[in-house]
Enzyme design. Sequence first.
Site, PDB file in Angstrom:
ATOM      1  N   LYS A 134       0.873  -1.184   0.000  1.00 31.58           N
ATOM      2  CA  LYS A 134       0.000   0.000   0.000  1.00 31.58           C
ATOM      3  C   LYS A 134       0.896   1.216   0.000  1.00 31.58           C
ATOM      4  O   LYS A 134       2.023   1.165   0.506  1.00 31.58           O
ATOM      5  CB  LYS A 134      -0.870   0.022   1.252  1.00 31.58           C
ATOM      6  CG  LYS A 134      -2.098   0.904   1.132  1.00 31.58           C
ATOM      7  CD  LYS A 134      -3.236   0.160   0.467  1.00 31.58           C
ATOM      8  CE  LYS A 134      -4.407   1.038   0.158  1.00 31.58           C
ATOM      9  NZ  LYS A 134      -5.569   0.209  -0.278  1.00 31.58           N
ATOM     10  N   ASP A 174      -7.004   4.228  -4.638  1.00 31.78           N
ATOM     11  CA  ASP A 174      -7.656   4.118  -3.332  1.00 31.78           C
ATOM     12  C   ASP A 174      -8.254   5.511  -3.083  1.00 31.78           C
ATOM     13  O   ASP A 174      -8.496   6.247  -4.059  1.00 31.78           O
ATOM     14  CB  ASP A 174      -6.635   3.713  -2.245  1.00 31.78           C
ATOM     15  CG  ASP A 174      -7.303   3.264  -0.941  1.00 31.78           C
ATOM     16  OD1 ASP A 174      -7.756   2.120  -0.881  1.00 31.78           O
ATOM     17  OD2 ASP A 174      -7.384   4.065   0.000  1.00 31.78           O
TER      18      ASP A 174
HETATM   19  P1  NDP Z   1     -12.857   7.746  -3.016  1.00 26.86           P
HETATM   20  O1  NDP Z   1     -11.807   8.763  -2.801  1.00 26.86           O
HETATM   21  O2  NDP Z   1     -13.373   7.508  -4.380  1.00 26.86           O
HETATM   22  O3  NDP Z   1     -14.115   8.053  -2.075  1.00 26.86           O
HETATM   23  C1  NDP Z   1     -13.984   8.154  -0.700  1.00 26.86           C
HETATM   24  C2  NDP Z   1     -15.320   8.517  -0.101  1.00 26.86           C
HETATM   25  O4  NDP Z   1     -15.245   8.434   1.311  1.00 26.86           O
HETATM   26  C3  NDP Z   1     -15.737   9.947  -0.413  1.00 26.86           C
HETATM   27  O5  NDP Z   1     -17.129  10.026  -0.415  1.00 26.86           O
HETATM   28  C4  NDP Z   1     -15.125  10.708   0.759  1.00 26.86           C
HETATM   29  O6  NDP Z   1     -15.764  11.936   1.030  1.00 26.86           O
HETATM   30  C5  NDP Z   1     -15.336   9.749   1.890  1.00 26.86           C
HETATM   31  N1  NDP Z   1     -14.248   9.895   2.873  1.00 26.86           N
HETATM   32  C6  NDP Z   1     -12.938   9.675   2.664  1.00 26.86           C
HETATM   33  N2  NDP Z   1     -12.217   9.938   3.766  1.00 26.86           N
HETATM   34  C7  NDP Z   1     -13.101  10.325   4.680  1.00 26.86           C
HETATM   35  C8  NDP Z   1     -12.974  10.730   6.018  1.00 26.86           C
HETATM   36  N3  NDP Z   1     -11.772  10.774   6.647  1.00 26.86           N
HETATM   37  N4  NDP Z   1     -14.108  11.038   6.674  1.00 26.86           N
HETATM   38  C9  NDP Z   1     -15.311  10.994   6.057  1.00 26.86           C
HETATM   39  N5  NDP Z   1     -15.490  10.623   4.772  1.00 26.86           N
HETATM   40  C10 NDP Z   1     -14.410  10.306   4.110  1.00 26.86           C
HETATM   41  O7  NDP Z   1     -12.262   6.395  -2.380  1.00 26.86           O
HETATM   42  P2  NDP Z   1     -12.724   4.881  -2.646  1.00 26.86           P
HETATM   43  O8  NDP Z   1     -14.192   4.833  -2.870  1.00 26.86           O
HETATM   44  O9  NDP Z   1     -11.809   4.293  -3.631  1.00 26.86           O
HETATM   45  O10 NDP Z   1     -12.362   4.218  -1.231  1.00 26.86           O
HETATM   46  C11 NDP Z   1     -13.300   4.139  -0.166  1.00 26.86           C
HETATM   47  C12 NDP Z   1     -12.871   3.048   0.789  1.00 26.86           C
HETATM   48  O11 NDP Z   1     -12.844   1.793   0.093  1.00 26.86           O
HETATM   49  C13 NDP Z   1     -11.477   3.178   1.408  1.00 26.86           C
HETATM   50  O12 NDP Z   1     -11.480   2.616   2.705  1.00 26.86           O
HETATM   51  C14 NDP Z   1     -10.618   2.307   0.497  1.00 26.86           C
HETATM   52  O13 NDP Z   1      -9.438   1.873   1.151  1.00 26.86           O
HETATM   53  C15 NDP Z   1     -11.570   1.170   0.236  1.00 26.86           C
HETATM   54  N6  NDP Z   1     -11.305   0.353  -0.942  1.00 26.86           N
HETATM   55  C16 NDP Z   1     -11.152   0.906  -2.172  1.00 26.86           C
HETATM   56  C17 NDP Z   1     -10.939   0.105  -3.274  1.00 26.86           C
HETATM   57  C18 NDP Z   1     -10.847   0.664  -4.659  1.00 26.86           C
HETATM   58  O14 NDP Z   1     -10.707  -0.142  -5.582  1.00 26.86           O
HETATM   59  N7  NDP Z   1     -10.923   1.954  -4.878  1.00 26.86           N
HETATM   60  C19 NDP Z   1     -10.802  -1.343  -3.137  1.00 26.86           C
HETATM   61  C20 NDP Z   1     -11.047  -1.839  -1.807  1.00 26.86           C
HETATM   62  C21 NDP Z   1     -11.269  -1.000  -0.768  1.00 26.86           C
HETATM   63  P3  NDP Z   1     -15.045  13.312   0.581  1.00 26.86           P
HETATM   64  O15 NDP Z   1     -15.165  13.350  -0.905  1.00 26.86           O
HETATM   65  O16 NDP Z   1     -15.811  14.404   1.268  1.00 26.86           O
HETATM   66  O17 NDP Z   1     -13.619  13.227   1.046  1.00 26.86           O
HETATM   67  O1  2IT Z   2      -7.877  -1.633  -0.843  1.00 23.82           O
HETATM   68  C1  2IT Z   2      -7.801  -2.134  -1.992  1.00 23.82           C
HETATM   69  O2  2IT Z   2      -7.952  -3.346  -2.181  1.00 23.82           O
HETATM   70  C2  2IT Z   2      -7.570  -1.227  -3.115  1.00 23.82           C
HETATM   71  N1  2IT Z   2      -7.486  -0.017  -2.927  1.00 23.82           N
HETATM   72  C3  2IT Z   2      -7.388  -1.785  -4.501  1.00 23.82           C
HETATM   73  C4  2IT Z   2      -5.981  -2.278  -4.710  1.00 23.82           C
HETATM   74  C5  2IT Z   2      -5.637  -2.685  -6.120  1.00 23.82           C
HETATM   75  O3  2IT Z   2      -4.460  -3.013  -6.316  1.00 23.82           O
HETATM   76  O4  2IT Z   2      -6.488  -2.694  -7.002  1.00 23.82           O
END
Ligand code: NDP
Ligand code: 2IT
Length: 454
Positions: A134, A174
């Site tokens: 990560k 992420d």
């Molecule tokens: P994005 O940046 O696309 O979206 C994040 C969302 O969460 C936004 O709505 C954001 O609001 C909100 N958010 C982020 N940080 C905070 C905070 N500290 N407090 C309140 N709201 C918050 O990220 P992802 O959708 O990609 O990721 C979301 C979660 O999913 C994370 O935990 C990530 O690790 C996990 N994840 C992501 C994967 C991926 O493929 N992208 C895969 C597996 C897990 P705002 O816009 O106001 O900041």
């Molecule tokens: O938390 C996760 O699994 C991710 N942000 C996706 C990682 C990846 O390599 O696609």
Amino acid sequence: MTTNLDPKVQAEIQNFMRGLVRRNPGETEFHQAVEEVVTSLMPYVLETPKYRDVAILERMTEPDRIVIFRVCWEDDQGNIRTNRAWRVQFNNSIGPYKGGMRFHPSVTQSVLKFLGFEQTFKNSLTGLPMGGGKGGSNFNPKGKSDHEVMRFCQSLMIELSRHIGEDTDVPAGDIGVGAREISYMFGQYKRLQNRFASVLTGKALSFGGSLIRTEATGYGATYFMQNMLNTRKDAIAGKTVAVSGSGNVALYCIQKVAELGGVVVTASDSDGFIYDRDGIRGEKWEFLRDLKEVRRGRISAYAEKFGCEYFAGQKPWGVPVQLAFPCATQNELNGDDAATLVKNGLQALAEGANMPCTPEAIAHFMDSKVLYAPGKASNAGGVSVSGLEQSQNALRISWSREEVDHRLQGIMRDIHATCLKYGTKPDGSVNYVDGANIGGFVKVADAMLAYGCV
Ligand code: NDP
Ligand code: 2IT
């Protein structure tokens, strides 16, 4: 979370955690992630002779290496700005390091270590040859111009490019890192190395991306929920659903749940949440996607547009729902939130985010017989399709949407089956936390044992 365990096992866990906390002072998120995993693993390790005497937990909680570096970039006013960036290369026993990059002001080494540690187990669960890593930076992309984000990404890649490679370490997106950031980083890597390599996933379709990668985490979490509900001969159709977040994971979770007949009544961002009793779907979902992915706006604009309720500064866990998908960030759902959800009739929860539920919340769900899926199992769809993107790149072909979606569904089904295999208790109940932790552990641990003292 250790209360139901044999006192000898509890003592071993406490002893182990004391050492870990001493070696990693102040890294509270990392301690939290390790404690959950070690609580599942300790009984299994103690009763399995080949793991018992080889310090396997000490070895697996120490990252292979962490690269820390300065990123200097120039903002639109000509000021020199400085951020810190990291790549945590946690464990490459079963494949090249693989995991996302996070750009958010809350990023610390502790956060990235917890994420890299979790990723190692998650990637093992997918059945694909991927190790755990990560990275990220305390850079805040919010409010920055495209040019500023480009200069930051290019500057970051000047250093990161020395440490990654298609057989070494393959970053992805992420929080705060989506198609735009991946494109800037990939373009810079290609320029620096003069090679078109599969060194990042989540690429755009025109330069090697995979269909369904954008949707994969949200779709995968929904498929995992389907699998869990199937064990109770139940389904998503007709259920009222709370989702938090409105980013990549949340958006496609909402879309898939609605497609399967669930009524998603909430979405949120860091400023507040919307409560749309009629459900976020169709044109309303399209508006939300455009608002967040294209216009980078605030979620309050949805409430203004469609006249639904908006709760500034609050989280959606007070709304009565049967299913919940926390899809924003770590520790966004605490013990009190869990109690409220359960009191209001919650039946099942699948984590879209990484570690969104606190230990108190998880304990409450388990005590209440709520089906609870930890993120390393239920959000593994994203990295799975990243793995499929690497496969397609290596073969120099592109699979159809149907092909990728079919494989994603199969992987999520297999992860669910692994959780049942390792998490089913003598009374027939399923502990998905134990299932995912032990199921993810075995392959990595066996590879490390085979390598000898490493
Ligand atoms: P994005 O940046 O696309 O979206 C994040 C969302 O969460 C936004 O709505 C954001 O609001 C909100 N958010 C982020 N940080 C905070 C905070 N500290 N407090 C309140 N709201 C918050 O990220 P992802 O959708 O990609 O990721 C979301 C979660 O999913 C994370 O935990 C990530 O690790 C996990 N994840 C992501 C994967 C991926 O493929 N992208 C895969 C597996 C897990 P705002 O816009 O106001 O900041
Ligand atoms: O938390 C996760 O699994 C991710 N942000 C996706 C990682 C990846 O390599 O696609």
